[in-house]
Design a protein around this motif. Sequence first.
Motif, mmCIF file in Angstrom:
data_model
loop_
_atom_site.group_PDB
_atom_site.id
_atom_site.type_symbol
_atom_site.label_atom_id
_atom_site.label_comp_id
_atom_site.label_asym_id
_atom_site.label_seq_id
_atom_site.Cartn_x
_atom_site.Cartn_y
_atom_site.Cartn_z
ATOM 1 N N ASP A 136 74.163 26.426 18.714
ATOM 2 C CA ASP A 136 73.611 25.847 19.768
ATOM 3 C C ASP A 136 72.591 24.841 19.341
ATOM 4 N N ASP A 137 72.288 25.148 18.186
ATOM 5 C CA ASP A 137 71.184 23.884 17.785
ATOM 6 C C ASP A 137 71.490 22.813 17.187
ATOM 7 N N GLY A 138 73.032 22.473 17.057
ATOM 8 C CA GLY A 138 73.512 21.497 16.601
ATOM 9 C C GLY A 138 74.202 21.537 15.265
ATOM 10 N N GLU A 139 73.787 22.466 14.750
ATOM 11 C CA GLU A 139 74.443 22.646 13.341
ATOM 12 C C GLU A 139 75.900 23.182 13.613
ATOM 13 N N VAL A 140 76.675 22.546 12.752
ATOM 14 C CA VAL A 140 78.299 22.579 12.678
ATOM 15 C C VAL A 140 78.610 23.031 11.099
ATOM 16 N N ARG A 141 78.746 24.376 10.880
ATOM 17 C CA ARG A 141 78.887 24.631 9.343
ATOM 18 C C ARG A 141 80.276 24.815 8.832
ATOM 19 N N GLN A 142 80.673 24.341 7.731
ATOM 20 C CA GLN A 142 81.677 24.828 7.076
ATOM 21 C C GLN A 142 81.201 25.921 6.024
ATOM 22 N N GLU A 143 81.640 27.230 5.849
ATOM 23 C CA GLU A 143 80.963 28.006 4.981
ATOM 24 C C GLU A 143 81.877 28.139 3.669
ATOM 25 N N LEU A 144 81.137 28.421 2.506
ATOM 26 C CA LEU A 144 81.855 28.961 1.678
ATOM 27 C C LEU A 144 81.402 30.546 1.386
ATOM 28 N N ALA A 145 82.564 31.226 1.934
ATOM 29 C CA ALA A 145 82.012 32.740 2.216
ATOM 30 C C ALA A 145 82.683 33.701 0.913
ATOM 31 N N ILE A 146 81.851 34.571 0.500
ATOM 32 C CA ILE A 146 82.047 35.326 -0.511
ATOM 33 C C ILE A 146 82.401 36.738 0.042
ATOM 34 N N CYS A 147 83.577 37.450 0.181
ATOM 35 C CA CYS A 147 83.790 38.819 0.798
ATOM 36 C C CYS A 147 83.870 39.661 -0.242
#
Length: 155
Positions: A92-103
């Motif tokens: 809601d603060d305007g950030e739209v992220r693509q994540e590099l997520a390591i599980c």
Amino acid sequence: MPKTDYLNDPRAPKANSLVVAVTVFVQDDVGRVLLIRRSDNRLWALPGGAQDLGESTAQAARREVEEETGLHVELTGVSGIYSDPGHVIAYDDGEVRQELAICLRARPIGGALRTSDESSEVKWVEPETIEELPIHPSMLLRIRHGLKDDTPYLG
């Protein structure tokens, strides 16, 4: 900070940041999976979050599990790496992220279950009941890969 996950949605906003994140697939001795109900979107998920500057991926994983669940874990391996540009998270603060997520995979070694500001519920879930819970498809994919316990997913 409320968030909305989009997966292959043509209406999704365009990403404006790339963030390194961790999720942790924790199983107990009887095979139950540790899940949290996130406070920001009310969906069930594996514990996890963004890696902070100055910490390793392993440190971030242990910190996130302890912060969100109260448990201490021993990391045991990699379940998968997730970087699908079709999955974006809008805040809601305007950030739209693509994540590099390591599980990462882990097992509990101490602590006691508790909630936090980020988790309204924390519980051990039998694998056969997981799909009955409200879980975002991107998170369900990580859980399914964790349950396979084979070669790490690379996607």
